[in-house]
Motif scaffolding. Structure first.
Motif, PDB file in Angstrom:
ATOM      1  N   GLY A  24       0.787  -1.233   0.000  1.00 33.70           N
ATOM      2  CA  GLY A  24       0.000   0.000   0.000  1.00 33.70           C
ATOM      3  C   GLY A  24       0.813   1.273   0.000  1.00 33.70           C
ATOM      4  O   GLY A  24       0.514   2.219   0.748  1.00 33.70           O
ATOM      5  N   ILE A  25       1.824   1.354  -0.864  1.00 39.67           N
ATOM      6  CA  ILE A  25       2.684   2.537  -0.860  1.00 39.67           C
ATOM      7  C   ILE A  25       2.006   3.754  -1.473  1.00 39.67           C
ATOM      8  O   ILE A  25       2.376   4.888  -1.164  1.00 39.67           O
ATOM      9  N   GLY A  26       1.028   3.552  -2.359  1.00 42.81           N
ATOM     10  CA  GLY A  26       0.347   4.694  -2.940  1.00 42.81           C
ATOM     11  C   GLY A  26      -0.357   5.517  -1.875  1.00 42.81           C
ATOM     12  O   GLY A  26      -0.286   6.752  -1.869  1.00 42.81           O
ATOM     13  N   VAL A  27      -1.043   4.839  -0.967  1.00 44.24           N
ATOM     14  CA  VAL A  27      -1.706   5.526   0.145  1.00 44.24           C
ATOM     15  C   VAL A  27      -0.672   6.146   1.074  1.00 44.24           C
ATOM     16  O   VAL A  27      -0.789   7.307   1.486  1.00 44.24           O
ATOM     17  N   HIS A  28       0.348   5.397   1.406  1.00 44.38           N
ATOM     18  CA  HIS A  28       1.371   5.822   2.359  1.00 44.38           C
ATOM     19  C   HIS A  28       2.135   7.047   1.865  1.00 44.38           C
ATOM     20  O   HIS A  28       2.203   8.079   2.552  1.00 44.38           O
ATOM     21  N   SER A  29       2.718   6.945   0.664  1.00 47.86           N
ATOM     22  CA  SER A  29       3.601   7.994   0.144  1.00 47.86           C
ATOM     23  C   SER A  29       2.872   9.073  -0.640  1.00 47.86           C
ATOM     24  O   SER A  29       3.152  10.260  -0.485  1.00 47.86           O
ATOM     25  N   GLY A  30       1.953   8.655  -1.494  1.00 47.49           N
ATOM     26  CA  GLY A  30       1.313   9.601  -2.390  1.00 47.49           C
ATOM     27  C   GLY A  30       0.146  10.345  -1.787  1.00 47.49           C
ATOM     28  O   GLY A  30      -0.253  11.402  -2.302  1.00 47.49           O
ATOM     29  N   ILE A  31      -0.409   9.809  -0.693  1.00 45.30           N
ATOM     30  CA  ILE A  31      -1.598  10.427  -0.103  1.00 45.30           C
ATOM     31  C   ILE A  31      -1.319  10.915   1.312  1.00 45.30           C
ATOM     32  O   ILE A  31      -1.317  12.118   1.581  1.00 45.30           O
TER      33      ILE A  31
END
Length: 395
Positions: A102-109
Protein backbone atom coordinates in the motif's frame (compact mmCIF):
# COMPACT_ATOMS: atom_id res chain seq x y z
CA UNK A 1 8.44 2.84 -21.00
CA UNK A 2 11.00 0.18 -20.43
CA UNK A 3 10.90 -3.29 -21.91
CA UNK A 4 13.31 -5.14 -19.67
CA UNK A 5 10.71 -5.99 -17.03
CA UNK A 6 8.88 -8.40 -19.31
CA UNK A 7 9.35 -12.12 -18.84
CA UNK A 8 8.51 -13.21 -22.41
CA UNK A 9 9.63 -11.67 -25.68
CA UNK A 10 9.32 -8.00 -26.59
CA UNK A 11 6.45 -5.69 -25.72
CA UNK A 12 4.06 -4.81 -28.54
CA UNK A 13 5.30 -1.63 -30.21
CA UNK A 14 2.07 0.23 -29.47
CA UNK A 15 2.76 -0.17 -25.74
CA UNK A 16 6.39 0.97 -25.68
CA UNK A 17 6.01 4.70 -26.32
CA UNK A 18 7.98 6.64 -23.74
CA UNK A 19 5.83 9.06 -21.76
CA UNK A 20 6.81 12.70 -22.38
CA UNK A 21 7.16 13.38 -18.64
CA UNK A 22 9.45 10.36 -18.19
CA UNK A 23 12.79 12.16 -18.34
CA UNK A 24 16.17 10.43 -18.16
CA UNK A 25 16.73 11.49 -14.57
CA UNK A 26 13.78 9.25 -13.62
CA UNK A 27 15.41 6.12 -15.06
CA UNK A 28 17.43 5.30 -11.90
CA UNK A 29 14.37 5.26 -9.63
CA UNK A 30 12.41 3.32 -12.24
CA UNK A 31 15.17 0.70 -12.41
CA UNK A 32 15.38 0.63 -8.61
CA UNK A 33 11.62 0.12 -8.28
CA UNK A 34 11.62 -2.57 -10.96
CA UNK A 35 14.38 -4.49 -9.19
CA UNK A 36 12.78 -4.04 -5.77
CA UNK A 37 9.38 -5.38 -6.86
CA UNK A 38 10.97 -8.27 -8.74
CA UNK A 39 13.09 -9.29 -5.77
CA UNK A 40 11.19 -8.29 -2.64
CA UNK A 41 7.53 -8.42 -3.66
CA UNK A 42 6.67 -10.55 -6.69
CA UNK A 43 8.06 -13.84 -5.29
CA UNK A 44 5.94 -13.48 -2.15
CA UNK A 45 2.54 -12.71 -3.68
CA UNK A 46 0.90 -15.98 -2.65
CA UNK A 47 2.11 -15.64 0.92
CA UNK A 48 0.99 -12.01 1.13
CA UNK A 49 -2.43 -13.04 -0.17
CA UNK A 50 -2.71 -15.84 2.39
CA UNK A 51 -1.80 -13.58 5.31
CA UNK A 52 -3.76 -10.60 3.87
CA UNK A 53 -0.90 -8.15 4.25
CA UNK A 54 2.72 -7.65 3.29
CA UNK A 55 5.48 -8.36 5.77
CA UNK A 56 6.07 -5.42 8.11
CA UNK A 57 9.77 -5.60 7.25
CA UNK A 58 8.97 -4.74 3.64
CA UNK A 59 8.23 -1.17 4.71
CA UNK A 60 11.66 -0.87 6.30
CA UNK A 61 13.33 -2.28 3.18
CA UNK A 62 11.48 0.15 0.92
CA UNK A 63 12.46 3.01 3.20
CA UNK A 64 16.10 2.00 3.23
CA UNK A 65 16.41 2.08 -0.56
CA UNK A 66 14.45 5.32 -0.95
CA UNK A 67 11.13 4.10 -2.36
CA UNK A 68 8.98 5.69 0.35
CA UNK A 69 7.99 9.37 0.15
CA UNK A 70 10.14 10.11 -2.94
CA UNK A 71 8.36 13.42 -3.60
CA UNK A 72 8.69 14.70 -0.03
CA UNK A 73 11.49 17.28 0.45
CA UNK A 74 14.80 16.01 1.78
CA UNK A 75 14.38 18.41 4.71
CA UNK A 76 11.70 16.06 6.01
CA UNK A 77 13.50 12.82 5.16
CA UNK A 78 12.02 12.30 1.71
CA UNK A 79 13.62 11.89 -1.68
CA UNK A 80 13.25 15.50 -2.79
CA UNK A 81 11.61 14.53 -6.08
CA UNK A 82 8.30 15.28 -7.77
CA UNK A 83 5.08 13.42 -8.47
CA UNK A 84 6.87 11.91 -11.47
CA UNK A 85 9.08 9.94 -9.08
CA UNK A 86 5.96 8.62 -7.39
CA UNK A 87 4.38 7.75 -10.72
CA UNK A 88 7.24 5.59 -11.98
CA UNK A 89 7.13 3.58 -8.74
CA UNK A 90 3.40 2.95 -9.10
CA UNK A 91 3.90 1.99 -12.73
CA UNK A 92 6.54 -0.58 -11.87
CA UNK A 93 4.40 -1.94 -9.06
CA UNK A 94 1.51 -2.50 -11.48
CA UNK A 95 3.81 -4.01 -14.10
CA UNK A 96 5.14 -6.44 -11.51
CA UNK A 97 1.56 -7.57 -10.93
CA UNK A 98 1.59 -6.43 -7.30
CA UNK A 99 -1.55 -5.22 -5.59
CA UNK A 100 -0.46 -5.87 -2.00
CA UNK A 101 1.95 -3.13 -1.02
CA UNK A 102 0.00 0.00 0.00
CA UNK A 103 2.68 2.54 -0.86
CA UNK A 104 0.35 4.69 -2.94
CA UNK A 105 -1.71 5.53 0.15
CA UNK A 106 1.37 5.82 2.36
CA UNK A 107 3.60 7.99 0.14
CA UNK A 108 1.31 9.60 -2.39
CA UNK A 109 -1.60 10.43 -0.10
CA UNK A 110 -0.88 10.38 3.66
CA UNK A 111 2.56 12.00 3.39
CA UNK A 112 1.15 14.77 1.19
CA UNK A 113 -1.61 15.65 3.62
CA UNK A 114 1.11 16.19 6.22
CA UNK A 115 3.33 18.10 3.80
CA UNK A 116 0.50 20.25 2.46
CA UNK A 117 -1.26 21.16 5.70
CA UNK A 118 0.85 20.14 8.65
CA UNK A 119 2.51 22.66 10.92
CA UNK A 120 6.30 22.73 10.82
CA UNK A 121 6.39 20.71 14.03
CA UNK A 122 3.98 18.13 12.61
CA UNK A 123 5.98 17.74 9.41
CA UNK A 124 9.27 17.27 11.24
CA UNK A 125 7.66 14.89 13.70
CA UNK A 126 6.01 12.50 11.26
CA UNK A 127 7.36 12.75 7.72
CA UNK A 128 10.88 11.35 8.39
CA UNK A 129 9.34 8.33 10.13
CA UNK A 130 7.05 7.70 7.16
CA UNK A 131 9.99 8.00 4.77
CA UNK A 132 12.04 5.45 6.71
CA UNK A 133 9.20 2.96 7.10
CA UNK A 134 9.23 3.33 10.88
CA UNK A 135 5.60 4.43 10.59
CA UNK A 136 3.07 3.03 8.13
CA UNK A 137 0.50 5.60 7.07
CA UNK A 138 -3.24 5.28 6.51
CA UNK A 139 -6.13 7.68 6.02
CA UNK A 140 -9.51 6.85 7.53
CA UNK A 141 -12.38 8.40 5.57
CA UNK A 142 -14.94 5.70 4.81
CA UNK A 143 -17.38 4.57 7.49
CA UNK A 144 -19.84 1.67 7.60
CA UNK A 145 -22.62 4.13 6.74
CA UNK A 146 -20.74 6.73 4.69
CA UNK A 147 -18.60 6.19 1.60
CA UNK A 148 -18.24 8.72 -1.19
CA UNK A 149 -20.40 11.25 0.71
CA UNK A 150 -17.81 12.52 3.17
CA UNK A 151 -20.26 15.02 4.65
CA UNK A 152 -22.24 12.05 5.94
CA UNK A 153 -19.57 10.82 8.37
CA UNK A 154 -20.55 10.31 11.99
CA UNK A 155 -17.11 10.08 13.64
CA UNK A 156 -16.84 12.85 16.25
CA UNK A 157 -13.91 14.68 17.80
CA UNK A 158 -14.88 16.71 20.88
CA UNK A 159 -12.39 19.19 22.34
CA UNK A 160 -11.59 18.58 26.00
CA UNK A 161 -8.85 20.90 27.21
CA UNK A 162 -5.64 20.11 25.34
CA UNK A 163 -7.08 16.95 23.84
CA UNK A 164 -9.79 15.75 21.51
CA UNK A 165 -11.97 12.79 22.41
CA UNK A 166 -12.37 10.81 19.19
CA UNK A 167 -15.29 8.41 18.75
CA UNK A 168 -16.33 6.48 15.66
CA UNK A 169 -15.71 3.57 13.31
CA UNK A 170 -13.98 3.42 9.94
CA UNK A 171 -13.90 0.65 7.36
CA UNK A 172 -12.10 -0.32 4.13
CA UNK A 173 -8.92 1.31 5.43
CA UNK A 174 -5.84 0.48 3.35
CA UNK A 175 -2.80 -0.32 5.56
CA UNK A 176 -5.22 -0.47 8.48
CA UNK A 177 -3.77 -3.39 10.41
CA UNK A 178 -0.17 -2.15 10.17
CA UNK A 179 -0.65 1.61 10.33
CA UNK A 180 1.16 3.46 13.08
CA UNK A 181 -0.18 6.80 11.89
CA UNK A 182 -3.79 7.30 10.80
CA UNK A 183 -5.27 10.54 9.51
CA UNK A 184 -8.87 10.41 10.71
CA UNK A 185 -11.69 12.39 9.12
CA UNK A 186 -13.97 13.54 11.93
CA UNK A 187 -16.56 16.19 12.71
CA UNK A 188 -15.45 18.76 15.25
CA UNK A 189 -18.66 20.77 14.72
CA UNK A 190 -21.52 18.50 13.58
CA UNK A 191 -23.86 21.48 13.06
CA UNK A 192 -21.55 23.19 10.56
CA UNK A 193 -21.78 20.68 7.70
CA UNK A 194 -18.66 20.59 5.55
CA UNK A 195 -17.18 23.45 7.58
CA UNK A 196 -17.30 21.25 10.67
CA UNK A 197 -14.97 18.54 9.30
CA UNK A 198 -11.40 18.30 10.62
CA UNK A 199 -8.49 15.90 10.19
CA UNK A 200 -6.88 14.43 13.30
CA UNK A 201 -3.62 12.50 13.21
CA UNK A 202 -3.68 9.45 15.48
CA UNK A 203 -0.48 7.66 16.43
CA UNK A 204 -1.85 4.21 17.14
CA UNK A 205 0.94 2.88 19.36
CA UNK A 206 -0.36 3.03 22.92
CA UNK A 207 -3.53 4.94 21.98
CA UNK A 208 -6.06 3.82 24.58
CA UNK A 209 -9.47 3.12 23.07
CA UNK A 210 -8.08 2.50 19.60
CA UNK A 211 -8.55 -0.99 18.23
CA UNK A 212 -8.28 -2.73 14.91
CA UNK A 213 -11.09 -4.90 13.64
CA UNK A 214 -10.99 -7.50 10.91
CA UNK A 215 -8.65 -7.50 7.98
CA UNK A 216 -11.40 -7.73 5.39
CA UNK A 217 -11.79 -10.56 2.87
CA UNK A 218 -12.10 -9.02 -0.58
CA UNK A 219 -12.92 -10.27 -4.06
CA UNK A 220 -9.47 -9.11 -5.21
CA UNK A 221 -6.43 -7.34 -3.74
CA UNK A 222 -6.06 -10.34 -1.45
CA UNK A 223 -2.61 -9.36 -0.20
CA UNK A 224 -3.55 -5.78 0.59
CA UNK A 225 -4.11 -4.90 4.22
CA UNK A 226 -7.66 -3.50 4.29
CA UNK A 227 -9.10 -3.26 7.79
CA UNK A 228 -11.75 -1.91 10.12
CA UNK A 229 -10.66 0.65 12.70
CA UNK A 230 -12.48 1.64 15.88
CA UNK A 231 -12.02 4.73 18.01
CA UNK A 232 -13.69 4.40 21.41
CA UNK A 233 -13.14 7.70 23.22
CA UNK A 234 -9.55 7.88 22.03
CA UNK A 235 -7.78 10.89 23.49
CA UNK A 236 -5.76 12.66 20.83
CA UNK A 237 -3.52 15.64 21.66
CA UNK A 238 -4.89 18.90 20.28
CA UNK A 239 -1.45 19.35 18.72
CA UNK A 240 -2.38 16.50 16.36
CA UNK A 241 -5.08 18.54 14.63
CA UNK A 242 -3.76 18.71 11.07
CA UNK A 243 -2.80 22.30 10.35
CA UNK A 244 -3.77 23.43 13.85
CA UNK A 245 -7.15 24.87 12.87
CA UNK A 246 -10.58 23.24 13.11
CA UNK A 247 -12.97 23.08 10.17
CA UNK A 248 -10.36 22.81 7.41
CA UNK A 249 -10.73 19.08 6.80
CA UNK A 250 -13.19 19.15 3.93
CA UNK A 251 -11.15 21.70 1.99
CA UNK A 252 -8.00 19.69 2.65
CA UNK A 253 -9.68 16.54 1.36
CA UNK A 254 -10.97 18.23 -1.78
CA UNK A 255 -7.54 19.65 -2.57
CA UNK A 256 -5.76 16.32 -2.15
CA UNK A 257 -8.27 14.02 -3.85
CA UNK A 258 -7.13 14.93 -7.42
CA UNK A 259 -3.67 13.51 -6.70
CA UNK A 260 -5.23 10.38 -5.19
CA UNK A 261 -7.32 9.94 -8.33
CA UNK A 262 -4.32 10.50 -10.57
CA UNK A 263 -2.41 7.82 -8.66
CA UNK A 264 -5.27 5.41 -9.40
CA UNK A 265 -5.18 6.40 -13.07
CA UNK A 266 -1.41 5.92 -13.32
CA UNK A 267 -1.65 2.45 -11.80
CA UNK A 268 -4.68 1.54 -13.91
CA UNK A 269 -3.11 2.29 -17.28
CA UNK A 270 0.06 0.39 -16.29
CA UNK A 271 -2.07 -2.60 -15.27
CA UNK A 272 -4.06 -2.33 -18.50
CA UNK A 273 -0.90 -2.38 -20.61
CA UNK A 274 0.41 -5.36 -18.65
CA UNK A 275 -2.84 -7.24 -19.30
CA UNK A 276 -2.53 -6.66 -23.04
CA UNK A 277 1.10 -7.76 -23.06
CA UNK A 278 0.56 -11.03 -21.20
CA UNK A 279 -2.43 -11.78 -23.43
CA UNK A 280 -0.46 -11.15 -26.62
CA UNK A 281 2.20 -13.53 -25.30
CA UNK A 282 -0.44 -16.15 -24.53
CA UNK A 283 -2.26 -16.07 -27.88
CA UNK A 284 1.06 -16.37 -29.71
CA UNK A 285 1.82 -19.59 -27.83
CA UNK A 286 -1.61 -21.18 -27.39
CA UNK A 287 -2.99 -23.22 -30.29
CA UNK A 288 -6.53 -24.22 -31.19
CA UNK A 289 -7.72 -26.12 -34.28
CA UNK A 290 -4.16 -26.45 -35.46
CA UNK A 291 -3.05 -22.82 -35.36
CA UNK A 292 -2.09 -20.07 -32.93
CA UNK A 293 -4.96 -18.16 -31.33
CA UNK A 294 -3.49 -15.00 -32.82
CA UNK A 295 -4.27 -16.43 -36.23
CA UNK A 296 -8.00 -16.06 -35.67
CA UNK A 297 -9.55 -12.80 -36.84
CA UNK A 298 -11.59 -12.41 -33.66
CA UNK A 299 -8.44 -12.61 -31.53
CA UNK A 300 -6.67 -10.03 -33.69
CA UNK A 301 -9.64 -7.66 -33.67
CA UNK A 302 -10.14 -7.90 -29.91
CA UNK A 303 -6.47 -7.23 -29.24
CA UNK A 304 -6.47 -4.38 -31.75
CA UNK A 305 -9.27 -2.76 -29.76
CA UNK A 306 -7.49 -3.39 -26.45
CA UNK A 307 -4.19 -1.98 -27.71
CA UNK A 308 -5.96 1.09 -29.06
CA UNK A 309 -7.73 1.68 -25.75
CA UNK A 310 -4.38 1.33 -23.99
CA UNK A 311 -2.75 3.87 -26.30
CA UNK A 312 -5.56 6.39 -26.01
CA UNK A 313 -5.75 6.06 -22.23
CA UNK A 314 -1.97 6.31 -21.89
CA UNK A 315 -1.95 9.58 -23.84
CA UNK A 316 -4.66 11.09 -21.65
CA UNK A 317 -3.11 9.97 -18.37
CA UNK A 318 0.32 11.19 -19.49
CA UNK A 319 -1.20 14.59 -20.23
CA UNK A 320 -2.74 14.63 -16.74
CA UNK A 321 0.59 13.77 -15.14
CA UNK A 322 2.28 16.55 -17.09
CA UNK A 323 -0.40 19.02 -16.03
CA UNK A 324 -0.13 17.92 -12.41
CA UNK A 325 3.64 18.45 -12.47
CA UNK A 326 3.08 22.06 -13.55
CA UNK A 327 0.22 22.64 -11.09
CA UNK A 328 -2.45 22.80 -13.79
CA UNK A 329 -4.48 19.64 -13.15
CA UNK A 330 -7.99 20.57 -12.06
CA UNK A 331 -10.35 18.37 -10.06
CA UNK A 332 -12.70 17.67 -12.99
CA UNK A 333 -9.89 16.46 -15.25
CA UNK A 334 -8.50 14.27 -12.47
CA UNK A 335 -11.99 12.79 -12.11
CA UNK A 336 -12.05 12.12 -15.86
CA UNK A 337 -8.71 10.34 -15.64
CA UNK A 338 -9.85 8.22 -12.73
CA UNK A 339 -13.16 7.06 -14.21
CA UNK A 340 -11.91 6.61 -17.77
CA UNK A 341 -8.74 4.66 -16.91
CA UNK A 342 -10.42 2.36 -14.39
CA UNK A 343 -13.40 1.72 -16.66
CA UNK A 344 -11.08 0.91 -19.58
CA UNK A 345 -8.97 -1.32 -17.32
CA UNK A 346 -11.96 -3.41 -16.33
CA UNK A 347 -13.23 -3.70 -19.91
CA UNK A 348 -9.86 -4.62 -21.39
CA UNK A 349 -8.94 -7.12 -18.67
CA UNK A 350 -12.30 -8.83 -19.12
CA UNK A 351 -11.64 -9.17 -22.86
CA UNK A 352 -8.19 -10.58 -22.11
CA UNK A 353 -9.63 -13.16 -19.71
CA UNK A 354 -11.95 -14.30 -22.47
CA UNK A 355 -9.01 -14.86 -24.82
CA UNK A 356 -7.35 -17.05 -22.20
CA UNK A 357 -10.44 -19.26 -22.10
CA UNK A 358 -10.69 -21.54 -19.07
CA UNK A 359 -7.14 -20.74 -18.00
CA UNK A 360 -8.15 -17.11 -17.61
CA UNK A 361 -10.34 -18.15 -14.70
CA UNK A 362 -7.55 -19.97 -12.88
CA UNK A 363 -5.98 -17.94 -10.09
CA UNK A 364 -2.45 -19.15 -10.85
CA UNK A 365 -2.61 -17.14 -14.07
CA UNK A 366 -1.77 -13.44 -13.65
CA UNK A 367 -4.66 -12.40 -15.88
CA UNK A 368 -7.17 -13.89 -13.43
CA UNK A 369 -5.67 -11.96 -10.53
CA UNK A 370 -5.60 -8.82 -12.67
CA UNK A 371 -9.32 -9.30 -13.38
CA UNK A 372 -10.33 -9.56 -9.72
CA UNK A 373 -7.97 -6.77 -8.67
CA UNK A 374 -9.28 -4.38 -11.32
CA UNK A 375 -12.93 -4.25 -10.28
CA UNK A 376 -12.48 -2.19 -7.13
CA UNK A 377 -10.67 0.56 -9.05
CA UNK A 378 -14.06 1.82 -10.22
CA UNK A 379 -15.17 2.10 -6.58
CA UNK A 380 -12.40 3.42 -4.36
CA UNK A 381 -11.06 6.95 -4.57
CA UNK A 382 -14.67 7.97 -5.17
CA UNK A 383 -16.96 5.82 -7.28
CA UNK A 384 -16.98 6.42 -11.01
CA UNK A 385 -20.55 7.65 -10.72
CA UNK A 386 -19.31 10.35 -8.35
CA UNK A 387 -16.53 11.15 -10.83
CA UNK A 388 -19.12 11.76 -13.54
CA UNK A 389 -21.08 13.99 -11.18
CA UNK A 390 -17.96 16.06 -10.48
CA UNK A 391 -17.23 16.35 -14.19
CA UNK A 392 -20.82 17.38 -14.94
CA UNK A 393 -20.67 20.15 -12.33
CA UNK A 394 -17.74 21.70 -14.19
CA UNK A 395 -19.57 21.92 -17.53
Amino acid sequence: MGRGWRSHGEAPAVLTRRSPWLTEDLDPIRDLARTFFAKEVAPHQERFAAQQHVDRELWHKAGEVGLLCPSIPETYGGGGGTFAHEAVIYQEQARAGDSSFGIGVHSGIVAHYLLGYGTEEQKRRWLPRLASGELVGAIAMTEPGAGSDLQGITTRAVRDGEEYVLTGAKTFITNGSQAGLVIVVAKTDPAAGARGVSLLVVETDGAEGFRRGRVLHKVGLHGQDTAELFFDDVRVPAANLLGGQEGQGFVQLMQQLPQERLIIAVSSIAALERAVEVTVDYVKQRKAFGRELLGFQNTRFVLAECATEAAVTRSFVDDCVQRHLTGELDAATAAMAKWWSTDRLCRVVDECVQLFGGYGYMTEYPIARAWTDARVQRIYGGTNEIMKELIARSL
